[in-house]
Motif scaffolding. Structure first.
Motif, PDB file in Angstrom:
ATOM      1  N   ALA A   1       0.808  -1.223   0.000  1.00 32.75           N
ATOM      2  CA  ALA A   1       0.000   0.000   0.000  1.00 32.75           C
ATOM      3  C   ALA A   1       0.836   1.266   0.000  1.00 32.75           C
ATOM      4  O   ALA A   1       0.548   2.208  -0.741  1.00 32.75           O
ATOM      5  N   SER A   2       1.881   1.326   0.828  1.00 34.14           N
ATOM      6  CA  SER A   2       2.682   2.553   0.885  1.00 34.14           C
ATOM      7  C   SER A   2       3.449   2.768  -0.416  1.00 34.14           C
ATOM      8  O   SER A   2       3.541   3.897  -0.910  1.00 34.14           O
TER       9      SER A   2
ATOM     10  N   ARG B   1       2.528   1.645  -3.382  1.00 32.38           N
ATOM     11  CA  ARG B   1       1.511   1.967  -4.393  1.00 32.38           C
ATOM     12  C   ARG B   1       1.163   3.455  -4.340  1.00 32.38           C
ATOM     13  O   ARG B   1       1.147   4.143  -5.362  1.00 32.38           O
ATOM     14  N   GLU B   2       0.923   3.968  -3.142  1.00 29.40           N
ATOM     15  CA  GLU B   2       0.574   5.376  -2.978  1.00 29.40           C
ATOM     16  C   GLU B   2       1.737   6.284  -3.375  1.00 29.40           C
ATOM     17  O   GLU B   2       1.548   7.299  -4.060  1.00 29.40           O
ATOM     18  N   TYR B   3       2.937   5.920  -2.984  1.00 28.41           N
ATOM     19  CA  TYR B   3       4.158   6.677  -3.283  1.00 28.41           C
ATOM     20  C   TYR B   3       4.370   6.787  -4.794  1.00 28.41           C
ATOM     21  O   TYR B   3       4.590   7.869  -5.331  1.00 28.41           O
TER      22      TYR B   3
ATOM     23  N   ARG C   1       1.440   8.858  -6.563  1.00 35.65           N
ATOM     24  CA  ARG C   1       1.582  10.305  -6.348  1.00 35.65           C
ATOM     25  C   ARG C   1       2.708  10.887  -7.190  1.00 35.65           C
ATOM     26  O   ARG C   1       2.575  11.959  -7.775  1.00 35.65           O
TER      27      ARG C   1
ATOM     28  N   ASP D   1      -4.439  -2.992  -5.877  1.00 37.04           N
ATOM     29  CA  ASP D   1      -3.570  -3.741  -4.973  1.00 37.04           C
ATOM     30  C   ASP D   1      -3.233  -5.158  -5.438  1.00 37.04           C
ATOM     31  O   ASP D   1      -2.478  -5.852  -4.769  1.00 37.04           O
TER      32      ASP D   1
END
Length: 124
Positions: free
Chosen positions: A11-12, A14-16, A19, A32
């Motif tokens: 998750a981290s 993926r978000e990184y 963005r 995911d």
């Protein structure tokens, strides 16, 4: 606008990644797992599949194989934290790129830019 489908189980990460790519002007849809990506591939056009290789359930290689059937002209880039991971001798798209973790966001953006000949890599 170039549309990217990002499949990453962490998750981290993926978000990184999402963005960072959005900041330089790419449209990113993030999921995911490979099985969550398939319905999106069937219903929306994407220019790039950016996928982790090692994911639970459907791995990135299998996802890329399905994507090649659904959208043969879509580009594929694999990201992996396992340097020894093989692409199972010819089962991945011939024009697929591989980016090994850890990598700097500039590397990722530069590789994506190169795939679409955007010009000089965007500044991060």
């Amino acid at each position: 606008m170039i549309r990217i489908l990002l499949a990453e189980d962490d998750a981290s990460m993926r978000e990184y990644l999402a963005r960072a790519l959005e900041r330089v002007g790419y449209a990113v849809t993030a999921v995911d797992c490979g099985t969550a990506a398939l319905p999106l591939l069937e219903n929306r056009p994407f220019d790039l599949l950016l996928t982790d290789i090692v994911m639970p359930g459907m791995d990135g290689i299998e996802l890329a194989q399905h994507a090649g059937t659904i959208a043969p002209s879509m580009r594929v880039m694999f990201i992996t934290g396992f340097a020894a991971v093989s692409l199972r001798g010819g089962h991945a798209p011939a024009n697929a790129k591989i980016l090994s973790k850890p990598f700097h966001l500039r590397e990722l953006v530069a590789e994506v830019d190169r795939m679409f000949m955007v010009g000089e890599a965007s500044e991060l």
